[in-house]
Design a protein around this motif. Structure first.
Motif, short mmCIF file in Angstrom:
data_model
loop_
_atom_site.label_atom_id
_atom_site.label_comp_id
_atom_site.label_asym_id
_atom_site.label_seq_id
_atom_site.Cartn_x
_atom_site.Cartn_y
_atom_site.Cartn_z
N VAL A 184 0.87 -1.19 0.00
CA VAL A 184 0.00 0.00 0.00
C VAL A 184 0.90 1.23 0.00
O VAL A 184 1.70 1.43 0.92
N ALA A 185 0.78 2.04 -1.04
CA ALA A 185 1.58 3.26 -1.16
C ALA A 185 0.63 4.43 -1.41
O ALA A 185 -0.13 4.42 -2.36
N GLU A 186 0.68 5.42 -0.54
CA GLU A 186 -0.24 6.54 -0.61
C GLU A 186 0.44 7.83 -0.17
O GLU A 186 1.51 7.81 0.44
N HIS A 187 -0.21 8.96 -0.49
CA HIS A 187 0.22 10.24 0.06
C HIS A 187 0.00 10.21 1.58
O HIS A 187 -0.91 9.56 2.08
N ASP A 188 0.83 10.94 2.28
CA ASP A 188 0.68 11.08 3.73
C ASP A 188 0.30 12.52 4.02
O ASP A 188 1.15 13.39 4.21
N ALA A 189 -1.00 12.78 4.01
CA ALA A 189 -1.48 14.16 4.21
C ALA A 189 -2.89 14.12 4.78
O ALA A 189 -3.69 13.25 4.46
N ASN A 190 -3.19 15.08 5.63
CA ASN A 190 -4.50 15.13 6.29
C ASN A 190 -5.43 16.05 5.51
O ASN A 190 -5.75 17.16 5.94
N LEU A 191 -5.89 15.57 4.34
CA LEU A 191 -6.72 16.40 3.45
C LEU A 191 -8.05 15.73 3.14
O LEU A 191 -8.56 15.84 2.03
N ASN A 192 -8.61 15.03 4.11
CA ASN A 192 -9.88 14.34 3.87
C ASN A 192 -10.92 14.67 4.93
O ASN A 192 -11.82 13.88 5.18
N GLN A 193 -10.79 15.82 5.57
CA GLN A 193 -11.78 16.17 6.58
C GLN A 193 -13.13 16.46 5.92
O GLN A 193 -13.20 17.05 4.85
N SER A 194 -14.19 16.05 6.59
CA SER A 194 -15.52 16.36 6.09
C SER A 194 -15.87 17.83 6.33
O SER A 194 -16.69 18.41 5.62
N ASP A 195 -15.22 18.44 7.33
CA ASP A 195 -15.43 19.85 7.61
C ASP A 195 -14.68 20.67 6.57
O ASP A 195 -13.45 20.64 6.48
N PHE A 196 -15.42 21.44 5.77
CA PHE A 196 -14.82 22.18 4.66
C PHE A 196 -13.75 23.17 5.12
O PHE A 196 -12.68 23.27 4.53
N LEU A 197 -14.04 23.91 6.18
CA LEU A 197 -13.10 24.95 6.61
C LEU A 197 -11.79 24.35 7.12
O LEU A 197 -10.71 24.90 6.86
N LEU A 198 -11.87 23.22 7.81
CA LEU A 198 -10.64 22.55 8.25
C LEU A 198 -9.85 22.05 7.05
O LEU A 198 -8.62 22.17 7.00
N ARG A 199 -10.57 21.48 6.08
CA ARG A 199 -9.90 20.97 4.88
C ARG A 199 -9.26 22.11 4.09
O ARG A 199 -8.16 21.97 3.56
N PHE A 200 -9.94 23.23 4.01
CA PHE A 200 -9.40 24.39 3.30
C PHE A 200 -8.13 24.90 3.97
O PHE A 200 -7.13 25.20 3.30
N ASP A 201 -8.15 24.95 5.29
CA ASP A 201 -6.98 25.42 6.04
C ASP A 201 -5.79 24.49 5.82
O ASP A 201 -4.66 24.95 5.57
N GLU A 202 -6.02 23.16 5.89
CA GLU A 202 -4.94 22.20 5.66
C GLU A 202 -4.42 22.28 4.23
O GLU A 202 -3.22 22.14 3.98
N SER A 203 -5.32 22.49 3.27
CA SER A 203 -4.92 22.59 1.87
C SER A 203 -4.02 23.80 1.64
O SER A 203 -3.05 23.74 0.89
N LEU A 204 -4.35 24.92 2.29
CA LEU A 204 -3.51 26.11 2.18
C LEU A 204 -2.09 25.83 2.65
O LEU A 204 -1.10 26.18 1.97
N LYS A 205 -1.97 25.19 3.79
CA LYS A 205 -0.64 24.89 4.34
C LYS A 205 0.11 23.90 3.45
O LYS A 205 1.30 24.09 3.15
#
Length: 394
Positions: free
Chosen positions: A218-239
């Motif tokens: 299993v090989a995948e990206h290691d990033a926390n970009l799957n939150q159901s909360d849009f604003l949290l996901r947007f903040d993580e995407s910016l970083k």
């Protein structure tokens, strides 16, 4: 990305989420003004990508799925090749089943054939399971693989099998044989199945109970970009993408264009339309434990000449050049000795919870609409005609 730009983007996202069109328009105008003041061309384009993604969210526009070769990270393919070679080392009869979600990666197999031949393997059976939406020709894709294998002294029996969905694989097509060591290679496959509700669960159970795989990569990206909360996901995407884009070389416009698609998909889309769902190693580990798998420790004799690749607690991690943050993980899994017990659909880790964030729509001012969405629509038209197109060179 400067703090005032991040602040303006966040306020625009919050206003959009709460349906405040007046504030959203004001903050969008502020974002575009700040983008013009940015002296770094790549950062200026990145600001516009996030602004365009917010505009697409407001109007319910969804970017066309983008198939990308990930040429930006050879270390990732090298690590996957090494992991597969490591788990089949010393085996005589090997059957590798690879799930091909987007395209066949020849550079990966070039490394694999070289490594497994160095380990003494002279015969390999390879089954490539290709989803039907992937364009391929059995003859034109199989022959190069056979030629590469022959060059490295390996006799390759290669079969390309078209499937409707990985969740409904007809195992009889794989012609499973007694005495074979079965390795299933899942490279950047699982994350794209998280939007398909029970599909990932069905695939995992099929690998474990029907294919009876001895090991699963299993090989995948290691990033926390799957939150159901849009604003949290947007903040993580910016970083995340502020860091990623700055690492790109001057000529890597194709990768930047791919990041633009990712940003738009993660920001503009919800539900099944959001196909880019990246999770952390800890989240994947928890999910696979729940479905009856345990870690198969990769060996510690990993060649760490490449500074971005490190062996860490039984898995391989590809990190940024500064080593501050992981980019990918490459892990191996075997069937657990503990019996699997489903916890029921209410807590099923492969079932997407109903996302509470409903798309809030509002009317963006005509000036902002023309500036942001018209280039996006033109880009979509060019892509649908398979014509190369790059937007925003400055």
């Amino acid at each position: 990305m400067r703090g005032d730009v991040v602040d303006a983007l966040k306020k625009c996202a919050e206003a959009l989420q709460h349906g405040n069109s007046r504030l959203a328009n004001a903050e969008m105008g502020r974002v575009l003004d700040l983008a013009e003041e940015e002296t770094n061309p790549r950062t200026r384009r990145l600001i516009r990508y996030f602004a365009q993604a917010l505009a697409c969210r407001a109007y319910g526009l969804h970017p066309k799925y983008w198939k990308h070769r990930m040429g930006e990270c050879y270390d990732f393919f090298y690590s996957v090749a090494w992991a597969l070679a490591d788990v089949i080392k010393g085996k005589r009869k090997v059957h590798v089943i690879e799930l091909v979600k987007d395209m066949i990666i020849y550079k990966q197999w070039l490394s694999i054939f070289h490594m497994v031949n160095r380990g003494g393997l002279t015969y390999l059976r390879l089954s490539l399971l290709v989803e039907e939406n992937v364009e391929f020709s059995r003859q034109s894709h199989r022959d190069p693989l056979v030629a590469i294998a022959k060059f490295h002294g390996i006799e390759l029996e290669c079969n390309l099998i078209a499937v409707n969905s990985f969740a409904d694989i007809d195992v009889s097509l794989l012609e499973m044989r007694d005495g074979e060591f079965v390795a299933v290679n899942c490279m950047l496959v699982f994350s794209k199945m998280l939007s398909e509700a029970l599909a990932l669960k069905k695939l995992l159970l099929r690998v474990r109970d029907v294919m009876r795989a001895d090991v699963m990569i299993v090989a995948e990206h290691d990033a926390n970009l799957n939150q159901s909360d849009f604003l949290l996901r947007f903040d993580e995407s910016l970083k995340y993408y502020s860091s990623e884009v700055q690492k790109l070389k001057k000529y890597e416009f194709d990768i930047e264009a791919y990041y633009r698609y990712l940003i738009c998909n993660m920001v503009a889309c919800e539900g099944s339309n959001r196909v880019e769902r990246r999770q952390t190693w800890a989240q994947w580990k928890s999910l696979l434990f729940r479905y009856g798998f345990s870690i198969f420790n990769l060996s510690t004799d990993f060649d760490e000449e490449r500074l971005s690749i490190k062996w860490e607690n039984g898995i391989v991690v590809v990190r940024t050049e500064t080593k501050k943050r992981p980019l990918f993980f490459i892990s191996a899994w075997k069937t657990s000795t503990f019996p699997f017990k489903s916890s029921g659909s209410n807590e099923d880790p492969c079932i997407i919870s109903s996302e509470s964030n409903r798309l809030q729509t509002f009317q963006i001012s005509p000036e902002v609409f023309c500036f942001l969405l018209m280039p996006y629509l033109v880009c979509q038209i060019y892509k649908s005609r398979n014509i190369g197109f790059h937007l925003g060179s400055s």
